[in-house]
Enzyme design. Sequence first.
Site: not given
Ligand code: PGA
Length: 250
Positions: A10-12, A96, A98, A168, A174, A213, A234-235
């Site tokens: 997930n590149w956000k 998600h 966010e 999640e 993050g 994470s 994500g990251g």
């Molecule tokens: P993260 O994000 O791996 O950076 O913790 C995961 C996500 O939001 O899907």
Amino acid sequence: MSRQPLVAGNWKMHKTVAESEAFIQGLLPRLTTADNVDVVICPPFTSLEAMVDSTRGSRVEVYAQNMHEEGSGAFTGEISAAMLSELDVHGVILGHSERRAYFGETDEALSNKVVAALEAGLAPMLCVGETDEEREAGTTEDRLRIQITEGLSRIDDAQLASVAIAYEPVWAIGTGKVATSEQAQEACAFIRSLIAERSEEAAAAVRILYGGSAKPDNAAELLALADCDGLLIGGASLDPESFGDMVAAG
Ligand code: PGA
């Protein structure tokens, strides 16, 4: 029943089209031809078409990060399921944390989005997870029950296994604070038990991913958990080497 692992990035709100192209040219040579893991990237809307074109004929599938529940209308800034499927986008992340926290995404809207995605031939990935406060208060299962029950309330039992679920925990996203194997397994197993309340068959087939994470050094351990069928990253998905290593762990 064996469930094929799914590793999704997930590149956000990261990567221009040029940066997305550089990523995919870095990733493709790192993927083996073995197709025992489904590989998904979730670029921003602006890179979807380019990524669909650049991954054609490869193992990589392209998902959007969000969509609107209505087919069309006066919803400035939004994108419909048909607009995604027209681009040959394969699926879509829904709910998600966010989106839930910053953009007011509700379980009610998500229940409609799941239906709209399936009707358009898109594979939905529904995200659920508790906050830090909810875990501290011992209400993790209550939160997951509400999100799963409401989010999947408008589809038939026969469609349940077509939805991937990403567990999640909000406190792990993050933050570098990954859930322990016990916490991840317990939550994924609980989610599977919620699906089993509707259909044992769907529960055996539905894919449940962990996200929060996830990194190259913990991917294999998470993927080995009995009820964890993949990762939403994500990251660590922004770099082709790190993402490629996590695919290889699947
Ligand atoms: P993260 O994000 O791996 O950076 O913790 C995961 C996500 O939001 O899907």
